[in-house]
Design a protein around this motif. Structure first.
Motif, mmCIF file in Angstrom:
data_model
loop_
_atom_site.group_PDB
_atom_site.id
_atom_site.type_symbol
_atom_site.label_atom_id
_atom_site.label_comp_id
_atom_site.label_asym_id
_atom_site.label_seq_id
_atom_site.Cartn_x
_atom_site.Cartn_y
_atom_site.Cartn_z
ATOM 1 N N MET A 263 0.803 -1.217 0.000
ATOM 2 C CA MET A 263 0.000 0.000 0.000
ATOM 3 C C MET A 263 0.838 1.269 0.000
ATOM 4 O O MET A 263 0.287 2.368 -0.024
ATOM 5 C CB MET A 263 -0.937 0.002 1.207
ATOM 6 N N GLN B 53 1.614 6.509 -4.904
ATOM 7 C CA GLN B 53 0.196 6.153 -4.889
ATOM 8 C C GLN B 53 -0.575 6.852 -6.006
ATOM 9 O O GLN B 53 -1.564 7.538 -5.775
ATOM 10 C CB GLN B 53 -0.413 6.490 -3.526
ATOM 11 N N VAL C 198 -4.501 -5.702 -1.773
ATOM 12 C CA VAL C 198 -5.734 -5.408 -2.507
ATOM 13 C C VAL C 198 -6.397 -6.701 -2.958
ATOM 14 O O VAL C 198 -7.621 -6.884 -2.810
ATOM 15 C CB VAL C 198 -5.440 -4.491 -3.707
ATOM 16 N N SER D 24 -7.541 0.796 0.876
ATOM 17 C CA SER D 24 -8.497 1.660 0.175
ATOM 18 C C SER D 24 -9.911 1.089 0.256
ATOM 19 O O SER D 24 -10.122 -0.046 0.690
ATOM 20 C CB SER D 24 -8.069 1.801 -1.290
ATOM 21 N N THR E 175 -5.763 1.231 -8.780
ATOM 22 C CA THR E 175 -4.414 0.931 -8.319
ATOM 23 C C THR E 175 -3.382 1.345 -9.357
ATOM 24 O O THR E 175 -3.696 1.545 -10.531
ATOM 25 C CB THR E 175 -4.254 -0.573 -8.021
ATOM 26 N N ASN F 166 0.036 -2.432 -8.251
ATOM 27 C CA ASN F 166 -1.264 -2.670 -7.599
ATOM 28 C C ASN F 166 -1.400 -1.916 -6.280
ATOM 29 O O ASN F 166 -2.137 -2.322 -5.392
ATOM 30 C CB ASN F 166 -1.503 -4.170 -7.375
ATOM 31 N N THR F 167 -0.707 -0.798 -6.160
ATOM 32 C CA THR F 167 -0.811 0.058 -4.982
ATOM 33 C C THR F 167 -2.017 0.981 -5.120
ATOM 34 O O THR F 167 -2.225 1.574 -6.178
ATOM 35 C CB THR F 167 0.466 0.904 -4.836
ATOM 36 N N PRO F 168 -2.834 1.127 -4.081
ATOM 37 C CA PRO F 168 -3.985 2.042 -4.166
ATOM 38 C C PRO F 168 -3.560 3.456 -4.558
ATOM 39 O O PRO F 168 -2.546 3.967 -4.087
ATOM 40 C CB PRO F 168 -4.561 2.013 -2.749
#
Length: 771
Positions: free
Chosen positions: A193, A378, A452, A478, A743, A748-750
């Protein structure tokens, strides 16, 4: 005298707003931290913690991963570190009566602040299926419940095992071994994240996803570019390194949508100039960039470097370095020729003279450091943005030499060490091979689920058990409402925690809370007092040993909890020596030495004063472990946020009195906010154009385009000098506006720093009704 538990959940009824500060730390910082520590912990406990924090014979601060200087001061802690240890080492305990008085349903209505103020968790508690209260349970029964639920799963992948960056290297290594022995790689962690985009981008560019500088490089550099980062709040001890750099002749450029006090002026409380003088001005140039404009800025900077080279061939680029160590230069230059200044100015919100000044500073500097944090990671295009930073550094050979290199600043204290120890859902094959050889078993090779993906799988009913080693997943991830729904669909949720948080209120059908020792607690096992190890943001590994007695004998260390859980789940006949791990942490470190790259002779090296620094081929040898064996200058397509009319781009951020999801108070001193958190920072010109007034109330709607109404209601608008078209609100409250599917590409990070929102007028809250 320790504080008493907070009785009532405070509201924003008495919210006060004043002008933002233009300097950080100084006497106000001392007044905000030292009296608090003495009040929360008592004088004796406060002195034992504060005077041993970040010392070579003490314990590592839990509030950030900032590295320790070679020469330590008597007071080697910052304001937020003092608040973090006061919060953790508070002798106040959650009494047994608390669980009878407060149902899980009631806890859901409480704030993060209220929950954290109830004291330390001191005994395991269990919420059975169909009931709404936790109740005390023995450790053996708790582990028996976990074993029953895990072993009843049709296959191991129906469980997921989250990890917070607070966990030590020893706990992390033991945890990942248990999870893989159980049969899955579902090992999401807090890095998913925050800095996952950094690891992805840097690994593809230079082969290593970690900072490529030493602490001492800050005093050897000519230029520091600080991007998407607020050191005054998130890692205040960095300000001392920036001050040292300035005194040594470096210039500093800050790139941030908001003017942050910690980037403007630093009043060092350990120097007379910081107490009675004006302090040290830090940023020589402050670029208030439009949110998500950093990629365009780096491309514009690189294009100006090429133009300078064309004007004076052979005098700008580091041709020797580029020829020997890099690929992709020609393709990159050709790509940038299509970049227009109009694109850059729209994307950044800056002027050409501002970018020209940055370029002049960069071209005049022999040694350049670029640092960044979650303000860059992000976004949808976070990975290519960080690749563009790498491109800019590579053009002039700013890696693998003193005073130069990329320096991502990690937030949680050991998130980097946890990854080194194997906490990742997709560890490389060489690590898995060594793990298999060391323990003579076949670890699963299929990649697992990240944070996620784990929430998505829980929401779909595919994950039945969640075990969390620290952290506050439901409030950190998220799409808050979806996350709450997801965890409530599991059969069992287990939280290994020091204090209460929102993840204890949103549970599976069954739920366990297991109380653990903190970083500051003395840890005594069968072989005697134990220490653990951590890795900071510049790859330095060192020991950490608690200095105060735990407030209860019923709490267990993280290593003990993981080891006993493994024995219960895998059975008494399992060949791994879990009992030995718990009895003496040296036994864990012996395995680490043989499995983890760079950790040979681990037990001896971590006992040396200050520990040791892990090898970093690009930094140490200008050797790049990429498929080609060279650093890769990458081509990245610029994509800007197309902002519709009457809309803003929102970023979430921490208040000053906050660490991750933990709230120490309802104040944000540097931004002029006191006694409340339900606020929205908006540029005054945007307020006028949108028809809202300073001090009014709005509902904030997220425009994700997926048909789901995500709204944060009744925020007080604060006219604030942020960049045009941009807005900000506090994390984690703002997470409700971030779709789970939104993401960053590749990591795949919010995308918590680039959400399109619209504002609607709202009535003022009825605080009498809230009470």
């Amino acid at each position: 005298m320790a504080s008493k538990p907070l009785k009532d959940d405070p509201t924003d009824e008495f919210l006060e707003v004043g002008p933002p500060k233009t300097s950080a730390v100084g006497i106000p910082s001392l007044l905000a931290s030292i009296p608090l520590a003495f009040n929360e912990m008592g004088p004796q406990r406060a002195l034992k913690t504060l005077l041993h924090m970040n010392h070579k014979d003490g314990f590592d601060c839990m509030s950030c991963a900032w590295p320790d200087p070679p020469h330590r001061k008597v007071a080697e802690f910052c304001e937020n570190g003092a608040k973090a240890v006061s919060w953790e080492a508070d002798p106040l305990k959650v009494p047994r009566s608390f669980w009878e008085e407060h149902s899980v349903g009631e806890l859901r209505g409480r704030s993060e602040y209220w929950l954290g103020q109830q004291g330390r968790l001191v005994e395991p508690v269990y919420k059975p299926a169909g009931q709404d209260h936790y109740r005390p349970v023995s450790w053996d029964n708790a582990f028996g419940i976990i074993a029953r639920e895990l072993n009843a799963l049709p296959f191991p992948g129906e469980a997921t095992f989250y990890t917070s960056g607070r966990a030590s290297n020893e706990a992390a290594f033991t945890y990942q071994l248990f999870v893989r022995a159980f049969g899955t790689n579902n090992l999401p962690d807090c890095s998913n994240m925050c800095h996952e985009s950094t690891g992805k981008a840097m690994t593809e560019s230079i082969g290593v996803g970690k900072s490529a500088i030493h602490y001492e490089d800050f005093e050897k550099t000519d230029l520091i570019i600080i991007m998407g980062q607020n050191p005054g709040t998130n890692h205040p001890r960095m300000l001392a390194a920036l001050e040292d750099a300035k005194r040594a002749g470096a210039s500093i450029v800050a790139v941030n949508p908001l003017p942050e006090a910690g980037l403007l002026n630093f009043k060092n409380p350990q120097r007379p100039r910081g107490i009675i003088g004006k302090g040290t001005d830090l940023a020589d140039q402050y670029l208030q960039i439009r949110i998500a404009g950093d990629m365009a800025l780096m491309q514009a900077l690189a294009k100006r470097v090429f133009e300078a080279e064309d004007a004076a061939p052979g005098s700008v680029l580091d041709h020797k370095f580029l020829q020997e160590h890099c690929i992709g230069l020609a393709e990159y230059k050709a790509h940038l020729e299509t970049l227009t200044e109009a694109q850059v100015l729209v994307a950044t919100g800056l002027s050409s003279p501002e970018i020209d000044e940055l370029a002049a500073r960069y071209l005049a500097a022999e040694n350049v450091i670029v640092t960044w944090a979650m303000g860059l990671t992000q976004h949808k295009k976070a990975v290519p943005t960080i690749k563009e930073i790498m491109n800019v550094l590579l053009l002039r050979g700013n890696i693998g030499k003193p005073g130069a290199g990329p320096c991502p600043i990690r937030g949680h204290s050991n998130v980097q060490g946890d990854r080194t120890m194997g906490i990742w859902e997709q560890m490389p094959e060489d690590f898995m091979d060594k793990l298999a050889a060391e323990f003579d078993f076949a670890p699963p090779r299929k990649h697992g689920l990240d944070a996620v993906q784990s929430i998505q799988a829980m929401h779909e009913g595919k994950i039945k058990v969640l075990i969390a080693l620290g952290g506050n997943l439901v409030h950190a991830i998220s799409d808050t409402r979806v996350a709450e729904e997801a965890i409530q669909r599991t059969r069992l949720s287990v939280q290994i925690s020091t204090k209460l948080n929102r993840s204890h209120a949103f549970t599976g059908e069954q739920a366990l809370i297991l109380p653990t020792l903190g970083r500051s607690d003395i840890d005594i096992q069968a072989s005697g007092p134990q220490f653990v190890t951590v890795e900071d943001t510049v790859c330095a590994v060192h020991a950490s040993q608690g200095r105060v007695m735990p407030v209860s004998e019923k709490m267990l260390s993280e290593v003990s909890i993981v080891s006993r859980m493994a024995r219960a789940v895998l059975g008494a006949g399992h060949p791994f020596t879990w009992e030995a791990f718990e009895e003496n942490y040296d036994s864990i470190r012996e395995h680490i030495a043989r499995v983890v790259d760079g950790c040979a002779d681990y037990n001896r090296r971590v006992r040396e004063p200050g520990g040791f620094i892990l090898a970093h081929p690009p930094r140490d040898e200008r050797r790049f472990p990429t498929p080609s064996g060279k650093a890769v200058i990458t081509v990245n397509e610029l994509e800007t946020i197309d902002l519709p009319a009457n809309r803003l781009i929102l970023q979430s951020l921490r208040s000053h009195d906050q660490f991750n999801t933990t709230t120490y108070s309802l104040n944000d001193r540097y931004r002029g906010v006191h006694k409340g958190r339900s606020v929205l920072f908006v540029n005054p010109e945007d307020l006028r154009e949108l028809g809202f007034r300073d001090g009014g109330y709005v509902d904030v709607h997220s425009e994700a385009g997926d048909g789901r109404d995500r709204v944060l209601r009744q925020l007080r608008v604060i006219s604030y000098p942020t960049a045009r078209g941009c807005a900000a609100t506090y994390f984690p409250e703002g997470n409700v506006l971030v779709p789970l599917e939104a993401t960053a590409e590749g990591s795949n990070t919010p995308v918590s720093k680039s959400i399109i929102i619209r504002l609607e007028h709202a009535p003022a809250p009825d605080f009498a009704g809230v009470k």
